[in-house]
Design a protein around this motif. Structure first.
Motif, PDB file in Angstrom:
ATOM      1  N   LEU A   1       0.829  -1.201   0.000  1.00  0.00           N
ATOM      2  CA  LEU A   1       0.000   0.000   0.000  1.00  0.00           C
ATOM      3  C   LEU A   1       0.868   1.258   0.000  1.00  0.00           C
ATOM      4  CD1 LEU A   1      -2.560  -0.951   2.822  1.00  0.00           C
ATOM      5  CD2 LEU A   1      -2.449  -1.782   0.471  1.00  0.00           C
ATOM      6  N   PHE A   2       0.461   2.234  -0.799  1.00  0.00           N
ATOM      7  CA  PHE A   2       1.046   3.571  -0.733  1.00  0.00           C
ATOM      8  C   PHE A   2      -0.024   4.480  -0.155  1.00  0.00           C
ATOM      9  CE2 PHE A   2       2.168   7.728  -2.799  1.00  0.00           C
ATOM     10  CZ  PHE A   2       3.307   7.956  -2.038  1.00  0.00           C
ATOM     11  N   VAL A   3       0.267   5.079   1.003  1.00  0.00           N
ATOM     12  CA  VAL A   3      -0.731   5.791   1.793  1.00  0.00           C
ATOM     13  C   VAL A   3      -0.344   7.259   1.908  1.00  0.00           C
ATOM     14  CG1 VAL A   3      -1.867   5.913   4.052  1.00  0.00           C
ATOM     15  CG2 VAL A   3      -1.214   3.689   3.100  1.00  0.00           C
ATOM     16  N   THR A   4      -1.267   8.160   1.567  1.00  0.00           N
ATOM     17  CA  THR A   4      -1.023   9.594   1.727  1.00  0.00           C
ATOM     18  C   THR A   4      -2.125  10.165   2.611  1.00  0.00           C
ATOM     19  OG1 THR A   4      -2.244  10.169  -0.301  1.00  0.00           O
ATOM     20  CG2 THR A   4       0.119   9.747  -0.517  1.00  0.00           C
ATOM     21  N   LEU A   5      -1.957   9.976   3.913  1.00  0.00           N
ATOM     22  CA  LEU A   5      -2.886  10.477   4.919  1.00  0.00           C
ATOM     23  C   LEU A   5      -2.091  11.190   5.999  1.00  0.00           C
ATOM     24  CD1 LEU A   5      -5.130   7.280   5.375  1.00  0.00           C
ATOM     25  CD2 LEU A   5      -5.621   9.262   3.942  1.00  0.00           C
ATOM     26  N   GLY A   6      -2.783  11.855   6.914  1.00  0.00           N
ATOM     27  CA  GLY A   6      -2.102  12.494   8.033  1.00  0.00           C
ATOM     28  C   GLY A   6      -1.549  11.469   9.006  1.00  0.00           C
TER      29      GLY A   6
END
Length: 254
Positions: A135-140
């Motif tokens: 997974l590539f995750v772009t969250l805070g």
């Protein structure tokens, strides 16, 4: 001629541009102050005065508006800010201050996009894990923390700053980077990571849309977290529209 006071609640990328443009356009007719929450250690400072820190809820913000004799309030917090837009709405009503919400439009999927909508980070994790292992995750940082406790997954999280994020471990990696991100670079990164799923939230805007183009080009599914419910109008989508609102309000004042 008295000088009007504008308070901008910052948090979205539009806030800095709005403050800069307001100072340039209205000059001495407007005293501009931007409030930043202080979650980023090195924020890009806007023109005008800057304060850092919270207000203590809607009551605290109302007291601040009254104590500083604020004439106009613009809420330019992040589209995923859950409390401040509602606090701004309540505080402006209490203090009798005209309020405007600036919120950029959300992204919309195209015919070649493979979007799976999610309600929150927990829902996104469950749906992403059903699609792939890498997974590539772009969250805070707080949202991304949910992805740290899954040893069955390989997770790469990109943040503006890694302060407050879980520590790295095998299978859980952090990348600190600030946009804008170009589609070609995003495609190269996703390919390098061997990403099978992109996890993000529907923040909108051009600066971070490159990852969506990259996922589309690679045929990757995107688990997209929906925005929280919007506050009531008045709302605009761009700093330019907010400047027009300011001009109208200042014309009424003078």
């Amino acid at each position: 001629m008295s000088r009007a006071t504008l308070l901008i609640l910052g948090g979205a990328m539009e806030a800095r541009g709005l403050a800069d443009a307001a100072v340039a356009r209205f000059g001495d007719a407007l005293d501009v102050e931007t409030s930043l929450a202080g979650r980023t250690r090195q924020p890009r400072k806007p023109a005008g005065r800057v304060r850092v820190g919270g207000f203590g809820g809607a009551a605290g913000l109302a007291a601040y508006l009254e104590a500083r004799a604020v004439d106009l309030l613009i809420d330019a917090t992040h589209p995923f800010a859950r409390r401040m837009p509602w606090n701004a709405l309540a505080a402006a009503k209490t203090a009798g201050v005209p309020r405007l919400r600036v919120e950029r439009p959300p992204w919309s999927p195209g015919p070649q996009d493979r979007w799976i909508e999610a309600d929150d980070a927990a829902d996104a994790l469950a749906k992403a894990a059903a699609c792939g292992r890498r997974l590539f995750v772009t969250l805070g940082a707080q949202e991304a923390a949910r992805f740290a406790g899954r040893p069955d997954l390989e997770v790469t999280v990109r943040l503006i700053e890694t302060d407050g994020a879980p520590a790295e471990r095998p299978g859980f990696r952090l990348i600190a980077a600030r946009g804008p991100f170009e589609p070609a670079a995003e495609e190269a990164l996703l390919t390098h990571l061997g990403a099978e799923v992109l996890v993000t939230k529907n923040s909108g805007g051009a600066a971070t849309a490159g990852k969506l183009a990259a996922a589309r080009a690679l045929g990757l599914p995107v688990v997209m977290i929906r925005r929280p419910p919007p506050v009531p109008p008045p709302r605009v989508e761009t700093p330019a529209a907010a400047l027009d609102w300011l001009a109208s309000r200042l014309a009424e004042r003078f």
